[in-house]
Write a protein that holds these residues in place. Structure first.
Motif, mmCIF file in Angstrom:
data_model
loop_
_atom_site.group_PDB
_atom_site.id
_atom_site.type_symbol
_atom_site.label_atom_id
_atom_site.label_comp_id
_atom_site.label_asym_id
_atom_site.label_seq_id
_atom_site.Cartn_x
_atom_site.Cartn_y
_atom_site.Cartn_z
ATOM 1 N N GLY A 136 0.764 -1.244 0.000
ATOM 2 C CA GLY A 136 0.000 0.000 0.000
ATOM 3 C C GLY A 136 0.793 1.292 0.000
ATOM 4 O O GLY A 136 0.213 2.359 0.134
ATOM 5 N N LEU A 137 2.106 1.232 -0.175
ATOM 6 C CA LEU A 137 2.906 2.453 -0.181
ATOM 7 C C LEU A 137 3.051 3.004 -1.593
ATOM 8 O O LEU A 137 3.422 2.266 -2.511
ATOM 9 N N PRO A 138 2.756 4.285 -1.796
ATOM 10 C CA PRO A 138 2.930 4.883 -3.121
ATOM 11 C C PRO A 138 4.419 4.925 -3.483
ATOM 12 O O PRO A 138 5.242 5.385 -2.695
ATOM 13 N N ILE A 139 4.746 4.435 -4.671
ATOM 14 C CA ILE A 139 6.124 4.452 -5.160
ATOM 15 C C ILE A 139 6.318 5.619 -6.108
ATOM 16 O O ILE A 139 7.313 6.330 -6.038
ATOM 17 N N ALA A 140 5.359 5.815 -7.006
ATOM 18 C CA ALA A 140 5.372 6.934 -7.953
ATOM 19 C C ALA A 140 3.923 7.245 -8.301
ATOM 20 O O ALA A 140 3.118 6.338 -8.483
ATOM 21 N N THR A 141 3.592 8.531 -8.393
ATOM 22 C CA THR A 141 2.203 8.908 -8.669
ATOM 23 C C THR A 141 2.124 10.077 -9.635
ATOM 24 O O THR A 141 2.995 10.938 -9.643
ATOM 25 N N LEU A 142 1.070 10.077 -10.432
ATOM 26 C CA LEU A 142 0.675 11.220 -11.260
ATOM 27 C C LEU A 142 -0.825 11.380 -11.047
ATOM 28 O O LEU A 142 -1.628 10.750 -11.728
ATOM 29 N N MET A 143 -1.178 12.188 -10.053
ATOM 30 C CA MET A 143 -2.579 12.333 -9.672
ATOM 31 C C MET A 143 -2.923 13.798 -9.466
ATOM 32 O O MET A 143 -2.045 14.584 -9.105
#
Length: 120
Positions: free
Chosen positions: A30-37
């Protein structure tokens, strides 16, 4: 370096269609590694919900003898949440508009998930 490569994959995915509104690479815990939000979405919350959906999907395919989990899709009134396995330890999460061409989105997600698995 690795995060930049993942951001590049997500950027390519988001630009394939205007129907994809957000994407993220999330660890299976559940840990974000990379995001484009968009700024109104909380990456930690998306990560936690994605991990929960992934765990439920894994349990369902195991209990119902459907093989290994490939994708989880949730459809709401105004859009989709799609989770695609990206290697053993990560998942590609994306949100798409309801009117999007789902077949193309699924195809692009599968391709991107393979690239992510190769990076990780």
């Amino acid at each position: 370096m690795r995060e930049q490569l993942l951001i590049s994959v997500l950027s390519d995915l988001n630009s394939t269609t205007t129907d994809i509104v957000a994407s993220a690479v999330i660890s299976t815990d559940g840990l974000p590694i990379a995001t484009l939000m968009p700024s109104h979405l909380d990456a930690d919350r998306v990560g936690a919900m994605s991990a929960t959906l992934l765990a439920l999907g894994n349990r369902a395919v195991q209990e119902l003898a459907c093989g290994e989990l490939d994708q989880v899709m949730v459809k709401g009134k105004t859009g989709y949440i799609l989770l695609s396995q990206a290697g053993n330890n990560a998942v590609l999460a994306l949100m798409a508009k309801e009117g999007g061409k789902l077949g193309l989105i699924l195809l692009d997600a599968k391709r991107s998930a393979k690239h992510i698995a190769d990076i990780l």
